[in-house]
Scaffold this motif. Structure first.
Motif, short mmCIF file in Angstrom:
data_model
loop_
_atom_site.label_atom_id
_atom_site.label_comp_id
_atom_site.label_asym_id
_atom_site.label_seq_id
_atom_site.Cartn_x
_atom_site.Cartn_y
_atom_site.Cartn_z
N GLU A 116 -7.27 -164.46 -11.95
CA GLU A 116 -8.69 -164.11 -11.94
C GLU A 116 -9.52 -165.31 -11.50
O GLU A 116 -9.07 -166.46 -11.57
CB GLU A 116 -9.14 -163.66 -13.33
CG GLU A 116 -8.32 -162.52 -13.92
CD GLU A 116 -8.52 -161.20 -13.20
OE1 GLU A 116 -9.47 -161.10 -12.39
OE2 GLU A 116 -7.73 -160.28 -13.45
N GLU A 117 -10.73 -165.04 -11.06
CA GLU A 117 -11.67 -166.12 -10.75
C GLU A 117 -12.25 -166.68 -12.04
O GLU A 117 -12.38 -165.96 -13.04
CB GLU A 117 -12.79 -165.62 -9.84
CG GLU A 117 -12.33 -165.13 -8.48
CD GLU A 117 -11.76 -166.25 -7.63
OE1 GLU A 117 -12.16 -167.42 -7.84
OE2 GLU A 117 -10.91 -165.98 -6.77
N SER A 120 -15.24 -164.84 -13.79
CA SER A 120 -15.09 -163.50 -14.33
C SER A 120 -15.47 -163.49 -15.81
O SER A 120 -15.39 -164.52 -16.48
CB SER A 120 -13.67 -162.98 -14.15
OG SER A 120 -13.31 -162.94 -12.78
N ARG A 134 -15.55 -158.63 -12.44
CA ARG A 134 -15.15 -159.51 -11.34
C ARG A 134 -16.20 -159.44 -10.23
O ARG A 134 -16.70 -158.36 -9.90
CB ARG A 134 -13.80 -159.09 -10.76
CG ARG A 134 -12.65 -159.03 -11.73
CD ARG A 134 -11.37 -158.66 -10.97
NE ARG A 134 -10.20 -158.57 -11.83
CZ ARG A 134 -9.69 -157.42 -12.26
NH1 ARG A 134 -10.26 -156.27 -11.90
NH2 ARG A 134 -8.61 -157.41 -13.01
N HIS A 140 -20.19 -156.31 -8.23
CA HIS A 140 -19.53 -156.68 -9.49
C HIS A 140 -18.69 -155.49 -9.92
O HIS A 140 -19.21 -154.42 -10.22
CB HIS A 140 -20.57 -157.03 -10.56
CG HIS A 140 -21.40 -158.23 -10.21
ND1 HIS A 140 -21.10 -159.49 -10.65
CD2 HIS A 140 -22.51 -158.33 -9.44
CE1 HIS A 140 -22.00 -160.34 -10.18
NE2 HIS A 140 -22.87 -159.65 -9.44
#
Length: 233
Positions: A116-117, A120, A134, A140
């Motif tokens: 994941e970023e 997030s 996300r 989003h």
């Protein structure tokens, strides 16, 4: 401060009039006994770990807890090597859910095929699933994550197209999740989980709103910090 009454998919804002914004001692043996010599000299009492050159410390985000305190969730990291699972060298972010209402707290990792970023957001629900927000280009996207044996299941919910969007604290009802999207003159309130057809636009609130505190146990009365836009008389 602004209080929002959420009822049947609508929200009504009521202005309150304020902007809230082991050391060495004596010998233990008989008197006159000689102490054996340490061929390696005095060893330090504490071992100090030297950080790797160029490796920055990763600060984990705080936990978010359900209103009843049964679950918590956050993003955490696992450091990966270059070329491992197609990832670059550095922290690989993934959600983890903590169960807090048992004899002992324990964590359940919820990784997917791709990390994941770091920006997030995750939010636990009362049934043990974890909502994740996300950023995907100018949208989003929202999904529900849940453990499935050794893996992680994912249920996509839809997306909201806006520049910025922030999840509000977990609703007391345990099944709904709300988010704020701040615009130039107003703030959009979104129901992003718990609705019938994915994310639903609930209301536009005047001014720039932030924060968020639930005032009841049913998830219908929400207080927000509000900054008026324009001249204030």
């Amino acid at each position: 401060m602004t209080a929002c009454a959420i009822e049947n998919g609508t929200a009504e804002a009521v202005e309150t009039g304020e902007t809230v914004d082991s050391g060495s001692g004596g010998p233990d043996g008989p008197a006159g006994a000689e102490e054996p010599e340490d061929p390696e000299g005095d060893a330090p009492d504490t071992a100090v770990e030297v950080p790797e050159p160029g490796r920055a410390e990763t600060v984990l985000p705080p936990f978010t807890m359900t209103a009843d305190g049964a679950y918590a969730a956050r993003l955490t990291t696992a450091r990966t090597a270059a070329g491992e699972a197609g990832a670059h060298s550095g922290p690989a972010w993934f959600p983890e859910r903590w169960t807090l209402d048992g004899p002992e707290p324990y964590a359940v990792p919820l990784p997917l095929d791709q990390p994941e970023e770091a920006d997030s957001q995750v939010l636990p629900l009362a049934d043990g699933r974890v909502l994740i927000r996300r950023r995907v280009a100018d949208r989003h996207a929202f999904s529900l994550l849940y453990p499935t044996g050794p893996g992680t299941g994912e249920l996509p919910l839809g997306a909201v197209e806006c520049a910025e969007l922030t999840l509000l604290p977990p609703s007391p009802d345990g099944v709904s999740a709300y988010a704020l999207s701040v615009g130039a003159h107003s703030t959009a309130l979104w129901l992003v989980a718990g609705g019938a057809f994915g994310p639903e636009h609930i209301a536009d609130l005047p001014g720039r709103c932030s924060g968020g505190v639930w005032l009841d146990r049913a998830g219908r009365l929400l207080a927000l910090d509000r900054e008026p836009v324009g001249a204030v008389r």
